[in-house]
Design a protein around this motif. Structure first.
Motif, short mmCIF file in Angstrom:
data_model
loop_
_atom_site.label_atom_id
_atom_site.label_comp_id
_atom_site.label_asym_id
_atom_site.label_seq_id
_atom_site.Cartn_x
_atom_site.Cartn_y
_atom_site.Cartn_z
N PHE A 120 -0.88 0.37 12.01
CA PHE A 120 -1.92 -0.44 12.47
C PHE A 120 -1.77 -1.63 13.18
N ALA A 136 5.67 13.30 4.57
CA ALA A 136 5.59 12.05 4.06
C ALA A 136 6.69 11.70 3.15
N LEU A 152 0.82 -1.24 -0.04
CA LEU A 152 -0.09 0.06 -0.13
C LEU A 152 1.02 1.10 -0.15
N ARG A 153 1.60 1.60 1.08
CA ARG A 153 2.59 2.67 1.32
C ARG A 153 3.43 2.23 2.18
N ILE A 195 -7.95 0.41 -6.48
CA ILE A 195 -8.59 -0.46 -5.30
C ILE A 195 -9.94 -0.89 -5.60
N LYS A 245 -3.13 4.60 -7.96
CA LYS A 245 -3.60 3.10 -7.64
C LYS A 245 -5.17 2.94 -7.66
N ASN A 288 -2.97 8.40 1.82
CA ASN A 288 -2.32 9.01 2.95
C ASN A 288 -2.74 10.68 2.61
N GLU A 301 3.34 8.02 9.08
CA GLU A 301 2.07 7.50 8.81
C GLU A 301 1.29 7.70 9.96
N LEU A 316 -6.57 4.46 6.28
CA LEU A 316 -5.84 3.48 5.54
C LEU A 316 -5.25 3.55 4.05
N LEU A 317 -6.36 3.41 3.22
CA LEU A 317 -6.09 3.40 1.78
C LEU A 317 -5.36 4.40 1.42
N VAL A 375 -1.93 13.55 3.32
CA VAL A 375 -0.66 14.28 3.36
C VAL A 375 -0.35 14.59 1.50
N ILE A 376 -0.30 13.31 1.06
CA ILE A 376 0.28 13.39 -0.14
C ILE A 376 -0.92 13.15 -1.30
N GLU A 377 -1.76 12.43 -1.04
CA GLU A 377 -2.75 11.89 -2.03
C GLU A 377 -4.06 12.16 -1.79
#
Lengths: 233, 84
Positions: free
Chosen positions: A65, A101, A57-58, B43, B41, B69, A94, B66-67, B71-73
């Protein structure tokens, strides 16, 4: 000072960090399993380098988590010391404990080499033993180490003195050529506002013994232990 | 049953190194018309919920947590009903 090194599935610098604390610094250290929720009463948590959860994912996104991470975040918010190295830095961003980031290197290459860093901030628990603007040689090993943050965040960090290490030339000049991964403002390591959580892409644990080619990283561990002992006295 | 397709891309302000590499490759293949390439991406998530609204709300929460971020996406969610 008691240290705990978190082990995620895919961590690969955990044993190096353990070794440095145990053998080089001579302080107690224990592994903290990602699936546990017990921090075993440590004073400093190290989030080591590696590829937690396969970087799926990243980088750091899934590690964030893990059951233990709730405790780590709580620990950090209460002022506990956390050192995030490489993948550990990615995990800290994260979680939101550190701003910004880390994204793919513009070269798209995994870069593994020595890098020169200029110590921008030595008034932190992690860097007190370094001279201000001292140039140190610390290896990097990452594919996703390009630090990004919005302009406002960068300005705020500059003003608050939160930028701790910048990539530089061996002479301490901050240039584009000395920046291995396109990081904003040559940023290699940052600290939170409170000064108890440090994240950095370079690996101080890989240069803490002369036999490994350098001891510049050892000062970071020494600084922290010194701070801890001074604080207790 | 609902199927959600989430598309995640870097924010415009973030340099996309992969997109940039593909952009250069396309140019070198002679595609002069190419102006920009962004790689994101895709999903797919299947959900067993009652309504489309519920599916969208859950997906939004998953993206924020989660999927993606933030900050960047940026992300974009498309939900459709599918046979169970």
């Amino acid at each position: 000072m008691r240290f705990g090194v978190v082990v995620f599935p895919g961590s690969n610098c955990d044993a190096d960090c353990y070794h440095v604390v145990d053998q080089v610094m001579g302080h107690p250290v224990t592994y903290l399993w990602h699936g546990d929720k017990d921090l075993k009463n440590v004073d400093c948590i190290i989030l080591p380098g590696g590829f937690s959860y396969g970087d799926y994912l990243r980088t750091g996104a899934i590690a964030r988590f893990s059951p233990i991470m709730d405790k780590v975040v709580e620990f950090g918010e209460k002022g506990g010391f956390i050192l995030g190295i490489c993948n550990g830095f990615q995990i800290l961003t994260e979680t939101g404990l550190l701003p910004g980031a880390l994204i793919r290197n513009p070269s798209l290459r995994f870069i593994c080499k020595d890098s020169y860093l200029r110590v921008e901030q030595n008034e932190t628990p992690f860097t007190g033993k370094y001279q201000s603007k001292q140039v140190i040689k610390v290896p990097i090993a990452h594919g996703e180490g390009s630090y990004v943050a919005d302009k406002e965040t960068l300005e705020k960090m500059e003003k608050a003195g939160q930028i701790v290490f910048r990539y530089s030339t061996s002479q301490g000049e901050i240039t584009q050529e000395a920046n291995p991964n396109g990081s904003a403002r040559n940023i290699a390591g940052i600290i939170n506002e409170k000064g108890n959580i440090l994240g950095m892409m370079p690996h101080p644990e890989r240069c803490a013994e002369a036999i490994l080619g350098g001891e510049d990283g050892k000062l970071l561990f020494e600084s922290l232990i010194n701070w801890w002992q001074g604080g207790k006295a | 049953m609902f199927k959600a397709v989430v598309t995640i891309n870097f924010k415009k302000s973030i340099l996309d190194p992969q997109g940039n590499a593909v952009y250069k490759a396309l140019k070198s293949l002679g595609y002069e018309s190419v102006r920009d390439v962004r790689i994101g991406k895709h999903i797919e998530v299947n959900l067993d919920v009652e309504t489309k609204e519920k599916a969208e709300a859950e997906l939004k929460e998953m993206c924020d947590k989660l999927l993606a971020n933030p900050v960047i996406e940026d992300y974009y969610i498309e939900v459709s009903e599918v046979e169970a």
